[in-house]
Structure formats: structure tokens, C-alpha cells
Design a protein around this motif. Structure first.
Motif, PDB file in Angstrom:
ATOM      1  N   PRO A 141       0.838  -1.201   0.000  1.00 16.75           N
ATOM      2  CA  PRO A 141       0.000   0.000   0.000  1.00 16.75           C
ATOM      3  C   PRO A 141       0.869   1.245   0.000  1.00 16.75           C
ATOM      4  CG  PRO A 141       0.127  -0.911   2.197  1.00 16.75           C
ATOM      5  CD  PRO A 141       0.865  -1.852   1.296  1.00 16.75           C
ATOM      6  N   THR A 142       0.328   2.315  -0.541  1.00 13.75           N
ATOM      7  CA  THR A 142       1.050   3.581  -0.490  1.00 13.75           C
ATOM      8  C   THR A 142       0.490   4.461   0.618  1.00 13.75           C
ATOM      9  OG1 THR A 142      -0.403   4.483  -2.189  1.00 13.75           O
ATOM     10  CG2 THR A 142       1.675   3.538  -2.921  1.00 13.75           C
ATOM     11  N   LEU A 182       4.795  -3.498   9.827  1.00 15.67           N
ATOM     12  CA  LEU A 182       5.341  -2.265   9.282  1.00 15.67           C
ATOM     13  C   LEU A 182       5.593  -2.541   7.817  1.00 15.67           C
ATOM     14  CD1 LEU A 182       7.872  -1.253  12.049  1.00 15.67           C
ATOM     15  CD2 LEU A 182       5.714  -0.150  11.493  1.00 15.67           C
ATOM     16  N   ILE A 183       5.021  -1.724   6.959  1.00 10.08           N
ATOM     17  CA  ILE A 183       5.092  -1.979   5.528  1.00 10.08           C
ATOM     18  C   ILE A 183       5.708  -0.765   4.852  1.00 10.08           C
ATOM     19  CG2 ILE A 183       3.755  -2.519   3.461  1.00 10.08           C
ATOM     20  CD1 ILE A 183       1.567  -3.549   5.520  1.00 10.08           C
ATOM     21  N   ARG A 184       6.782  -1.021   4.153  1.00  8.55           N
ATOM     22  CA  ARG A 184       7.456   0.032   3.385  1.00  8.55           C
ATOM     23  C   ARG A 184       7.856  -0.593   2.051  1.00  8.55           C
ATOM     24  NH1 ARG A 184      13.128   3.063   4.647  1.00  8.55           N
ATOM     25  NH2 ARG A 184      12.826   4.756   3.157  1.00  8.55           N
ATOM     26  N   GLY A 185       7.078  -0.313   1.019  1.00  9.31           N
ATOM     27  CA  GLY A 185       7.299  -0.959  -0.270  1.00  9.31           C
ATOM     28  C   GLY A 185       7.132  -2.465  -0.118  1.00  9.31           C
ATOM     29  N   THR A 204       5.804   4.727   5.167  1.00  8.01           N
ATOM     30  CA  THR A 204       5.656   3.534   5.996  1.00  8.01           C
ATOM     31  C   THR A 204       4.240   3.439   6.558  1.00  8.01           C
ATOM     32  OG1 THR A 204       7.968   3.674   6.642  1.00  8.01           O
ATOM     33  CG2 THR A 204       6.550   2.302   8.009  1.00  8.01           C
ATOM     34  N   THR A 205       3.614   2.282   6.378  1.00 10.63           N
ATOM     35  CA  THR A 205       2.299   2.008   6.945  1.00 10.63           C
ATOM     36  C   THR A 205       2.462   1.055   8.120  1.00 10.63           C
ATOM     37  OG1 THR A 205       1.148   2.342   4.856  1.00 10.63           O
ATOM     38  CG2 THR A 205       0.022   0.994   6.494  1.00 10.63           C
ATOM     39  N   THR A 206       1.870   1.427   9.248  1.00 10.80           N
ATOM     40  CA  THR A 206       1.821   0.557  10.422  1.00 10.80           C
ATOM     41  C   THR A 206       0.416  -0.010  10.490  1.00 10.80           C
ATOM     42  OG1 THR A 206       3.393   1.988  11.569  1.00 10.80           O
ATOM     43  CG2 THR A 206       2.141   0.427  12.920  1.00 10.80           C
ATOM     44  N   ARG A 207       0.294  -1.331  10.630  1.00  6.88           N
ATOM     45  CA  ARG A 207      -1.016  -1.985  10.627  1.00  6.88           C
ATOM     46  C   ARG A 207      -1.147  -2.892  11.847  1.00  6.88           C
ATOM     47  NH1 ARG A 207      -1.562  -3.403   5.328  1.00  6.88           N
ATOM     48  NH2 ARG A 207      -2.806  -1.522   5.109  1.00  6.88           N
ATOM     49  N   LEU A 208      -2.319  -2.870  12.466  1.00  6.63           N
ATOM     50  CA  LEU A 208      -2.665  -3.712  13.605  1.00  6.63           C
ATOM     51  C   LEU A 208      -3.951  -4.447  13.264  1.00  6.63           C
ATOM     52  CD1 LEU A 208      -2.620  -4.639  16.609  1.00  6.63           C
ATOM     53  CD2 LEU A 208      -3.770  -2.468  17.156  1.00  6.63           C
ATOM     54  N   ILE A 209      -3.925  -5.770  13.384  1.00  6.75           N
ATOM     55  CA  ILE A 209      -5.093  -6.590  13.052  1.00  6.75           C
ATOM     56  C   ILE A 209      -5.431  -7.482  14.241  1.00  6.75           C
ATOM     57  CG2 ILE A 209      -5.981  -8.449  11.570  1.00  6.75           C
ATOM     58  CD1 ILE A 209      -4.077  -7.395   9.384  1.00  6.75           C
ATOM     59  N   TYR A 210      -6.703  -7.545  14.582  1.00 10.78           N
ATOM     60  CA  TYR A 210      -7.217  -8.527  15.534  1.00 10.78           C
ATOM     61  C   TYR A 210      -8.257  -9.361  14.805  1.00 10.78           C
ATOM     62  CZ  TYR A 210      -5.242  -6.391  19.754  1.00 10.78           C
ATOM     63  OH  TYR A 210      -4.392  -5.917  20.718  1.00 10.78           O
TER      64      TYR A 210
END
Length: 192
Positions: free
Chosen positions: A42-43, A166-169, A146-152
Motif C-alpha cells: 500500500p502507499t 510495518l510496511i514500506r514498499g 511507511t504504513t503501520t497496521r494492527l489486526i485482531y
């Protein structure tokens, strides 16, 4: 490593464990069978989606889980939804030592839910709910690239899973936890 990536990584690692914190800047590989890394990168974080804190009551209770990365133990407590808010706290233990803590708040804002996190001594941050289904919720925030994602996600009445990413490219760092419901007296102590 950019300031944003370093700062976001530090926040998530404080939540996960001291072992992960010690590994700042080192790529953490996803466990076998995790398919999240096949998603297109994701961007930006997804747009906030409609939902209500009352629909997240399945998260309420006392939980204990183990990290898939370093075996650290996380104890987490979520209060039931009340007045548009759920409050939570967690503690991370590794080899009989307390190595991390977090204060958490999920709250209704308009027709969606936000997640406020304060991991240890790091600065707090707020995430928007980007996906919401029965037994599944995903929060995300994008800072810079950078996208930070939290999933439950609910597995059944006595088990939930939690994922931090943590998603970066194409670079994806994170950890997964499998939580089992425990008696709250285990966390609270008190007279027997």
C-alpha cells in the motif's frame, strides 16, 4: 533507515518484546504459511470504514499469547465496550522479565472506530479502522512511506489472533500473536 520507519518500528517493537526492540533495523521474516506478504504494497493506509465499538465486544476479556518470533509472552486485558470506548493494557514478558507494556484505547469517532496506542515510553499514535467485519478488525496509519497496521481476528470464543506489520514498499516487518482467553484473576491477583 528513515526517521519515520525507525520511529514506527520502535513503537511496534516496544509492544512486541525487548528481543524485537533489540533487533531494530533487522528484518523480521514472516512465519511459514503467512500470506500477508503477497498483498500489493500500500502507499497509504486504507480509508476509514464505518463501524462501531459495540461490534468489537468479542475482544473484551483477559488474554495471554506467545510471539511467533521470540517466544515472548504477552498478557492483554480489554474492558468491554462502554460509552463508545474500549480500554486495554498489555505487558510483555521475556525470560521472567517485564520487557514492555502498552496502554490502548479503541473509540468511536463519527461512524468509524479509531485505535490510540501508547507503547511503553514511546510517543502515542492513532490509527484509523480500515477494515471491519464480524470477528475481524484492521487499523492502520501511514507516516511518510511507511504504513503501520494492527489486526485482531477472532478464531473462536476462546482464541484471537493479533498481527503487527510495518510496511514500506516490499519490506514487511512484524510479528503475530495467538492469544487464548484466561481467567482475569490470573492477571489481577487479589484475595483467593
Amino acid at each position: 533507515m528513515s526517521y519515520t520507519l525507525r520511529h514506527s518500528l520502535a513503537a511496534v517493537l516496544a509492544v512486541c518484546s525487548a528481543a524485537l526492540a533489540a533487533a531494530q533495523g533487522v528484518q523480521i521474516t514472516l512465519p511459514p504459511g503467512v500470506t500477508g506478504s503477497k498483498e500489493p504494497p500500500p502507499t497509504v493506509a486504507g480509508a476509514a470504514v464505518p463501524g462501531s465499538i459495540d461490534k468489537l465486544g468479542w475482544m473484551a476479556g483477559c488474554w495471554q499469547g506467545t510471539s511467533d518470533v521470540d517466544g515472548s509472552n504477552v498478557r492483554e486485558l480489554w474492558l468491554a465496550p462502554a460509552a463508545g470506548t474500549m480500554m486495554g493494557v498489555s505487558q510483555t514478558l521475556l525470560r521472567e522479565k517485564s520487557v514492555g507494556w502498552e496502554a490502548m484505547r479503541l473509540y468511536d469517532e463519527g461512524n468509524t472506530v479509531k485505535a490510540w496506542l501508547r507503547p511503553g515510553a514511546r510517543r502515542e499514535f492513532t490509527m484509523a479502522m480500515e477494515k471491519f467485519e464480524d470477528g475481524f478488525v484492521s487499523f492502520a496509519v501511514t507516516e511518510g512511506d511507511t504504513t503501520t497496521r494492527l489486526i485482531y481476528h477472532r478464531r473462536n470464543g476462546n482464541e484471537i489472533g493479533a498481527s503487527f506489520r510495518l510496511i514500506r514498499g516490499e519490506d514487511r516487518r512484524g510479528v503475530d500473536f495467538s492469544f487464548k482467553r484466561i481467567e482475569c484473576s490470573t492477571l489481577m491477583g487479589g484475595a483467593k
